[in-house]
Design a protein around this motif. Sequence first.
Motif, PDB file in Angstrom:
ATOM      1  N   ILE A  46       0.840  -1.199   0.000  1.00  0.00           N
ATOM      2  CA  ILE A  46       0.000   0.000   0.000  1.00  0.00           C
ATOM      3  C   ILE A  46       0.875   1.249   0.000  1.00  0.00           C
ATOM      4  O   ILE A  46       1.830   1.350   0.782  1.00  0.00           O
ATOM      5  N   GLY A  47       0.526   2.211  -0.844  1.00  0.00           N
ATOM      6  CA  GLY A  47       1.225   3.493  -0.863  1.00  0.00           C
ATOM      7  C   GLY A  47       0.733   4.404   0.246  1.00  0.00           C
ATOM      8  O   GLY A  47      -0.474   4.512   0.488  1.00  0.00           O
ATOM      9  N   ILE A  48       1.681   5.052   0.951  1.00  0.00           N
ATOM     10  CA  ILE A  48       1.329   5.999   2.014  1.00  0.00           C
ATOM     11  C   ILE A  48       2.098   7.305   1.786  1.00  0.00           C
ATOM     12  O   ILE A  48       3.189   7.294   1.222  1.00  0.00           O
ATOM     13  N   PRO A  49       1.558   8.446   2.225  1.00  0.00           N
ATOM     14  CA  PRO A  49       2.302   9.704   2.108  1.00  0.00           C
ATOM     15  C   PRO A  49       3.612   9.643   2.887  1.00  0.00           C
ATOM     16  O   PRO A  49       3.700   8.974   3.923  1.00  0.00           O
ATOM     17  N   VAL A 107       3.720  10.796   6.927  1.00  0.00           N
ATOM     18  CA  VAL A 107       2.792  10.276   7.933  1.00  0.00           C
ATOM     19  C   VAL A 107       3.531   9.860   9.209  1.00  0.00           C
ATOM     20  O   VAL A 107       4.718   9.549   9.191  1.00  0.00           O
ATOM     21  N   THR A 108       2.792   9.858  10.316  1.00  0.00           N
ATOM     22  CA  THR A 108       3.350   9.458  11.602  1.00  0.00           C
ATOM     23  C   THR A 108       3.291   7.936  11.759  1.00  0.00           C
ATOM     24  O   THR A 108       2.648   7.235  10.973  1.00  0.00           O
ATOM     25  N   GLU A 109       3.969   7.442  12.809  1.00  0.00           N
ATOM     26  CA  GLU A 109       3.935   6.001  13.084  1.00  0.00           C
ATOM     27  C   GLU A 109       2.521   5.523  13.368  1.00  0.00           C
ATOM     28  O   GLU A 109       2.132   4.418  12.977  1.00  0.00           O
ATOM     29  N   VAL A 110       1.724   6.351  14.041  1.00  0.00           N
ATOM     30  CA  VAL A 110       0.338   5.981  14.353  1.00  0.00           C
ATOM     31  C   VAL A 110      -0.465   5.843  13.056  1.00  0.00           C
ATOM     32  O   VAL A 110      -1.263   4.907  12.889  1.00  0.00           O
ATOM     33  N   GLU A 111      -0.249   6.764  12.119  1.00  0.00           N
ATOM     34  CA  GLU A 111      -0.971   6.712  10.850  1.00  0.00           C
ATOM     35  C   GLU A 111      -0.534   5.509  10.011  1.00  0.00           C
ATOM     36  O   GLU A 111      -1.348   4.884   9.342  1.00  0.00           O
ATOM     37  N   LYS A 112       0.764   5.169  10.060  1.00  0.00           N
ATOM     38  CA  LYS A 112       1.235   3.963   9.372  1.00  0.00           C
ATOM     39  C   LYS A 112       0.575   2.719   9.956  1.00  0.00           C
ATOM     40  O   LYS A 112       0.134   1.824   9.237  1.00  0.00           O
ATOM     41  N   ARG A 116      -2.668 -11.246   3.977  1.00  0.00           N
ATOM     42  CA  ARG A 116      -1.758 -12.205   4.614  1.00  0.00           C
ATOM     43  C   ARG A 116      -0.472 -11.512   5.051  1.00  0.00           C
ATOM     44  O   ARG A 116       0.120 -11.841   6.080  1.00  0.00           O
ATOM     45  N   GLU A 117      -0.042 -10.548   4.253  1.00  0.00           N
ATOM     46  CA  GLU A 117       1.195  -9.821   4.513  1.00  0.00           C
ATOM     47  C   GLU A 117       1.016  -8.408   3.974  1.00  0.00           C
ATOM     48  O   GLU A 117       0.427  -8.214   2.912  1.00  0.00           O
ATOM     49  N   VAL A 118       1.478  -7.405   4.713  1.00  0.00           N
ATOM     50  CA  VAL A 118       1.292  -6.013   4.313  1.00  0.00           C
ATOM     51  C   VAL A 118       2.632  -5.307   4.266  1.00  0.00           C
ATOM     52  O   VAL A 118       3.408  -5.365   5.223  1.00  0.00           O
ATOM     53  N   GLY A 119       2.912  -4.635   3.156  1.00  0.00           N
ATOM     54  CA  GLY A 119       4.087  -3.786   3.038  1.00  0.00           C
ATOM     55  C   GLY A 119       3.644  -2.369   2.745  1.00  0.00           C
ATOM     56  O   GLY A 119       2.666  -2.148   2.026  1.00  0.00           O
ATOM     57  N   LEU A 120       4.334  -1.390   3.300  1.00  0.00           N
ATOM     58  CA  LEU A 120       4.021   0.012   3.072  1.00  0.00           C
ATOM     59  C   LEU A 120       5.134   0.643   2.243  1.00  0.00           C
ATOM     60  O   LEU A 120       6.315   0.425   2.524  1.00  0.00           O
ATOM     61  N   GLY A 180       8.149   1.780   7.153  1.00  0.00           N
ATOM     62  CA  GLY A 180       7.129   1.757   8.194  1.00  0.00           C
ATOM     63  C   GLY A 180       7.478   0.844   9.335  1.00  0.00           C
ATOM     64  O   GLY A 180       8.498   0.993   9.996  1.00  0.00           O
ATOM     65  N   LEU A 181       6.619  -0.154   9.558  1.00  0.00           N
ATOM     66  CA  LEU A 181       6.758  -1.030  10.706  1.00  0.00           C
ATOM     67  C   LEU A 181       7.924  -1.981  10.511  1.00  0.00           C
ATOM     68  O   LEU A 181       8.433  -2.149   9.409  1.00  0.00           O
TER      69      LEU A 181
END
Length: 355
Positions: free
Chosen positions: A113-116, A119-124, A137-141, A346-347
């Motif tokens: 998923i594309g994110i700005p 963004v903050t850690e909470v928003e991520k 199943r698996e998420v990448g930012l 991100g995470l």
Amino acid sequence: MAFNLLNWLLGFFSLDIGIDLGTSNTLVFVRGKGITIHEPSWVAINKRTREPLAIGAEAKEMVGRTPANVVAIRPLRDGVISEFEITLAMLEYFIGKAHEQSLVPVPRPRVVIGIPSGVTEVEKRAVFDAAMSAGAREVGLIEEPFAAALGAGLPVSEITGSMIVDIGGGTSEVAILSMRGVVVSRSLRVAGDEMDQDIIQYMRTKYNLLIGERMAEQAKIDIGSAYHLPEEKTMTLRGRNLVTGLPEAVEVSSVEIREAISGSTQTIIDTIKDSLDEAPPEIVADLMDNGICLAGGGSQLQALDKRLSDELRVRVWVAEDPMCCVARGAGMVLENYDFLKGILVGLERGSTRHE
């Protein structure tokens, strides 16, 4: 050993999905098929139960036309989640729709998923949790400017510098990239939505006419511009006269719309100038050769590339199919996952897998 085999089988059979979760539009890229979904990021909900009644294009058609017990909203503001449960429902809908177009039996996809970039850690974490809850199943930012640069075909892996300006609905992202890394990055919450509000305010102030967001957006698309046009255009805007309370139609010109959005346009230009001011001289020299790439729906504002070229004294060009660049970039990560997964942000990477 059995666990590794299970993960391999899941990876082989499940869908790989890249998502541009935008403030205005959501695009879904399915590995092997390309972009299969391109719909507005709108959800119509029952006010009392908060239950989604319509999602995507159907919900956008309802904007400003719903009965008292129904409201059409966008669950993302300025590129980040503002309504978690509604965003979750929207993601479930789009992921489910992607599955309907596939014969793949395993229901848990790997999602990028594309994110700005600002963004903050909470928003991520909110984006990550929503995607996992929606069945991933698996998420990448991936940061949107990097994804947009990939999707636009910029040589981000090379030593030479590249610059991308991604103007979306809620955010504008400016990034200078080199060797798969970010040299300079800026994220501001001035973009297409802000221009729409500028037009609404202009019509209210000059003509005492209250128009809706959809009418303002249509004016921006049809006659809005960042620079004088070879032939100026006109358009009729309809709304409610704030003095009489009666319906009224006013014909406005592209000159007026350009004046209305000039503040937002100048803010974006100033941010690009600040980014160039921070860039190392060698990178600036590269940009004079390679130019600056525009992506995102906002980059289609008429004559924006010409305005930027004149002000920055650098060649500026609009990417092919600019609205799809972020989704295409996320898809390229999926298609070359082992090679490009290092650019995911991100995470902690170990926590991005559902185990």
